[in-house]
Write a protein that holds these residues in place. Structure first.
Motif, PDB file in Angstrom:
ATOM      1  N   PRO A   1     107.351  12.266   7.653  1.00  0.00           N
ATOM      2  CA  PRO A   1     107.443  11.357   8.791  1.00  0.00           C
ATOM      3  C   PRO A   1     107.650  12.123  10.097  1.00  0.00           C
ATOM      4  O   PRO A   1     108.297  13.162  10.103  1.00  0.00           O
ATOM      5  N   ALA A   2     107.097  11.595  11.159  1.00  0.00           N
ATOM      6  CA  ALA A   2     107.211  12.228  12.475  1.00  0.00           C
ATOM      7  C   ALA A   2     108.615  12.044  13.040  1.00  0.00           C
ATOM      8  O   ALA A   2     109.301  11.069  12.752  1.00  0.00           O
ATOM      9  N   VAL A   3     109.021  12.995  13.853  1.00  0.00           N
ATOM     10  CA  VAL A   3     110.284  12.901  14.569  1.00  0.00           C
ATOM     11  C   VAL A   3     110.139  11.837  15.652  1.00  0.00           C
ATOM     12  O   VAL A   3     109.090  11.702  16.272  1.00  0.00           O
ATOM     13  N   VAL A   4     111.199  11.060  15.863  1.00  0.00           N
ATOM     14  CA  VAL A   4     111.189  10.024  16.896  1.00  0.00           C
ATOM     15  C   VAL A   4     112.197  10.395  17.970  1.00  0.00           C
ATOM     16  O   VAL A   4     113.347  10.722  17.666  1.00  0.00           O
ATOM     17  N   ALA A   5     111.757  10.372  19.214  1.00  0.00           N
ATOM     18  CA  ALA A   5     112.644  10.612  20.349  1.00  0.00           C
ATOM     19  C   ALA A   5     112.941   9.276  21.016  1.00  0.00           C
ATOM     20  O   ALA A   5     112.058   8.420  21.138  1.00  0.00           O
ATOM     21  N   TYR A   6     114.189   9.090  21.428  1.00  0.00           N
ATOM     22  CA  TYR A   6     114.605   7.880  22.130  1.00  0.00           C
ATOM     23  C   TYR A   6     114.941   8.259  23.559  1.00  0.00           C
ATOM     24  O   TYR A   6     115.586   9.280  23.799  1.00  0.00           O
ATOM     25  N   TYR A   7     114.503   7.442  24.497  1.00  0.00           N
ATOM     26  CA  TYR A   7     114.818   7.713  25.901  1.00  0.00           C
ATOM     27  C   TYR A   7     114.880   6.398  26.650  1.00  0.00           C
ATOM     28  O   TYR A   7     114.389   5.370  26.199  1.00  0.00           O
ATOM     29  N   ASP A   8     115.513   6.453  27.813  1.00  0.00           N
ATOM     30  CA  ASP A   8     115.644   5.242  28.614  1.00  0.00           C
ATOM     31  C   ASP A   8     114.969   5.430  29.964  1.00  0.00           C
ATOM     32  O   ASP A   8     114.803   6.547  30.444  1.00  0.00           O
ATOM     33  N   VAL A   9     114.565   4.296  30.536  1.00  0.00           N
ATOM     34  CA  VAL A   9     113.942   4.263  31.854  1.00  0.00           C
ATOM     35  C   VAL A   9     114.684   3.208  32.672  1.00  0.00           C
ATOM     36  O   VAL A   9     114.817   2.060  32.239  1.00  0.00           O
ATOM     37  N   VAL A  10     115.162   3.630  33.843  1.00  0.00           N
ATOM     38  CA  VAL A  10     115.924   2.726  34.703  1.00  0.00           C
ATOM     39  C   VAL A  10     115.142   2.502  35.990  1.00  0.00           C
ATOM     40  O   VAL A  10     114.651   3.451  36.608  1.00  0.00           O
ATOM     41  N   ASP A  11     115.001   1.231  36.376  1.00  0.00           N
ATOM     42  CA  ASP A  11     114.451   0.924  37.696  1.00  0.00           C
ATOM     43  C   ASP A  11     115.384  -0.069  38.376  1.00  0.00           C
ATOM     44  O   ASP A  11     116.496  -0.293  37.904  1.00  0.00           O
ATOM     45  N   THR A  12     114.952  -0.669  39.469  1.00  0.00           N
ATOM     46  CA  THR A  12     115.847  -1.550  40.229  1.00  0.00           C
ATOM     47  C   THR A  12     116.223  -2.812  39.465  1.00  0.00           C
ATOM     48  O   THR A  12     117.271  -3.398  39.736  1.00  0.00           O
ATOM     49  N   ASP A  13     115.404  -3.238  38.512  1.00  0.00           N
ATOM     50  CA  ASP A  13     115.670  -4.491  37.805  1.00  0.00           C
ATOM     51  C   ASP A  13     116.079  -4.335  36.352  1.00  0.00           C
ATOM     52  O   ASP A  13     116.720  -5.231  35.791  1.00  0.00           O
ATOM     53  N   SER A  14     115.675  -3.248  35.705  1.00  0.00           N
ATOM     54  CA  SER A  14     115.914  -3.164  34.270  1.00  0.00           C
ATOM     55  C   SER A  14     116.303  -1.768  33.816  1.00  0.00           C
ATOM     56  O   SER A  14     116.085  -0.778  34.512  1.00  0.00           O
ATOM     57  N   HIS A  15     116.891  -1.738  32.638  1.00  0.00           N
ATOM     58  CA  HIS A  15     117.257  -0.492  31.960  1.00  0.00           C
ATOM     59  C   HIS A  15     116.655  -0.605  30.558  1.00  0.00           C
ATOM     60  O   HIS A  15     117.175  -1.302  29.700  1.00  0.00           O
ATOM     61  N   ALA A  16     115.537   0.068  30.342  1.00  0.00           N
ATOM     62  CA  ALA A  16     114.751  -0.092  29.119  1.00  0.00           C
ATOM     63  C   ALA A  16     114.971   1.079  28.172  1.00  0.00           C
ATOM     64  O   ALA A  16     115.147   2.224  28.595  1.00  0.00           O
ATOM     65  N   LEU A  17     114.937   0.778  26.873  1.00  0.00           N
ATOM     66  CA  LEU A  17     115.044   1.782  25.819  1.00  0.00           C
ATOM     67  C   LEU A  17     113.688   1.901  25.126  1.00  0.00           C
ATOM     68  O   LEU A  17     113.113   0.902  24.700  1.00  0.00           O
ATOM     69  N   TYR A  18     113.185   3.134  25.019  1.00  0.00           N
ATOM     70  CA  TYR A  18     111.892   3.400  24.389  1.00  0.00           C
ATOM     71  C   TYR A  18     112.066   4.337  23.201  1.00  0.00           C
ATOM     72  O   TYR A  18     112.994   5.141  23.160  1.00  0.00           O
ATOM     73  N   ALA A  19     111.115   4.232  22.269  1.00  0.00           N
ATOM     74  CA  ALA A  19     111.001   5.179  21.159  1.00  0.00           C
ATOM     75  C   ALA A  19     109.618   5.802  21.231  1.00  0.00           C
ATOM     76  O   ALA A  19     108.634   5.125  21.541  1.00  0.00           O
ATOM     77  N   GLN A  20     109.541   7.089  20.930  1.00  0.00           N
ATOM     78  CA  GLN A  20     108.262   7.807  20.963  1.00  0.00           C
ATOM     79  C   GLN A  20     108.172   8.692  19.723  1.00  0.00           C
ATOM     80  O   GLN A  20     108.986   9.593  19.537  1.00  0.00           O
ATOM     81  N   ARG A  21     107.203   8.391  18.850  1.00  0.00           N
ATOM     82  CA  ARG A  21     106.946   9.274  17.709  1.00  0.00           C
ATOM     83  C   ARG A  21     106.314  10.556  18.244  1.00  0.00           C
ATOM     84  O   ARG A  21     105.360  10.506  19.004  1.00  0.00           O
ATOM     85  N   LEU A  22     106.816  11.685  17.820  1.00  0.00           N
ATOM     86  CA  LEU A  22     106.321  12.969  18.306  1.00  0.00           C
ATOM     87  C   LEU A  22     105.265  13.505  17.341  1.00  0.00           C
ATOM     88  O   LEU A  22     105.396  14.570  16.745  1.00  0.00           O
ATOM     89  N   ASP A  23     104.186  12.723  17.200  1.00  0.00           N
ATOM     90  CA  ASP A  23     103.102  13.093  16.286  1.00  0.00           C
ATOM     91  C   ASP A  23     101.813  13.452  17.014  1.00  0.00           C
ATOM     92  O   ASP A  23     100.792  13.725  16.390  1.00  0.00           O
ATOM     93  N   GLY A  24     101.834  13.412  18.358  1.00  0.00           N
ATOM     94  CA  GLY A  24     100.658  13.766  19.137  1.00  0.00           C
ATOM     95  C   GLY A  24      99.668  12.636  19.332  1.00  0.00           C
ATOM     96  O   GLY A  24      98.675  12.797  20.041  1.00  0.00           O
ATOM     97  N   ARG A  25      99.906  11.460  18.728  1.00  0.00           N
ATOM     98  CA  ARG A  25      98.971  10.335  18.848  1.00  0.00           C
ATOM     99  C   ARG A  25      99.624   9.049  19.346  1.00  0.00           C
ATOM    100  O   ARG A  25      98.991   8.251  20.001  1.00  0.00           O
ATOM    101  N   SER A  26     100.873   8.849  18.979  1.00  0.00           N
ATOM    102  CA  SER A  26     101.527   7.570  19.251  1.00  0.00           C
ATOM    103  C   SER A  26     101.869   7.404  20.723  1.00  0.00           C
ATOM    104  O   SER A  26     102.123   8.376  21.434  1.00  0.00           O
TER     105      SER A  26
END
Length: 194
Positions: A1-26
């Motif tokens: 299974p691919a490694v998954v990285a979690y990161y957040d993005v903050v803007d003026t209205d929201s604070h979002a949580l994302y997941a990104q599979r580190l497989d080169g395609r996702s």
């Protein structure tokens, strides 16, 4: 299974949580999104089984447990500590999360006003106690106790030794550990939003 990285993005209205599979395609996948009002952060369990949305309030920090689908688990609880700068630690089964910090209304200089707080992610129940300043979270042992370490420093700045402590959430008691315990997780591997 691919490694998954979690990161957040903050803007003026929201604070979002994302997941990104580190497989080169996702492509990145939005897991959850909450309003960004004041100091907020995401804490993600290292295996991605649970996450917490943390928001500073006057009485401490509000913690909301969020499922893998980005839905609330139905509770928000307030911990009697300031936003922990070093993040928290997760139990090996992702059922509990622990953090330490000063009382919200006190400054960091008062060594008698530090606390540990442990949250049960299934119910939102909080167990907490006052702890000495200078204790560092290490992880949970196999019995659900939180392990903390205390570094002893010489006058010249060298580490002379360590003392380990156990906080038992069931009894809300803190005691020196008899021997160095085996921890399920370490503070250094606790995933956070940073």
């Amino acid at each position: 299974p691919a490694v998954v990285a979690y990161y957040d993005v903050v803007d003026t209205d929201s604070h979002a949580l994302y997941a990104q599979r580190l497989d080169g395609r996702s492509t990145p996948m939005l897991l959850a999104d909450r309003p960004s009002a004041g100091d907020t952060e995401w804490e993600v369990e290292p295996l991605g089984r649970a996450s917490l949305f943390i928001h500073r309030v006057a009485a401490g920090i509000d913690v909301e447990a969020v499922t893998k689908d980005g839905l609330s688990r139905g509770w928000t609880t307030t911990l009697p500590i300031r936003l922990p700068s070093e993040g928290g630690v997760w139990s090996g089964d992702a059922r509990f999360w622990a953090a330490t910090g000063p009382w919200p209304e006190d400054d960091d200089a008062d060594p008698q006003r530090w606390r540990i707080a442990v949250v049960d992610l299934a119910t939102g129940d909080v167990r907490s106690s006052t702890i000495p300043d200078g204790l560092w979270l290490q992880g949970f042992d196999d019995h659900g106790r939180v392990i903390l370490s205390e570094r002893h420093v010489s006058e010249t700045g060298w580490t002379e030794g360590w003392t380990f402590w156990e906080f038992d959430p069931a009894t809300e008691s803190l005691a020196r550990a008899a021997a160095r315990p085996a921890a399920q997780g370490l503070a250094g591997v606790a995933a956070g939003s940073d």
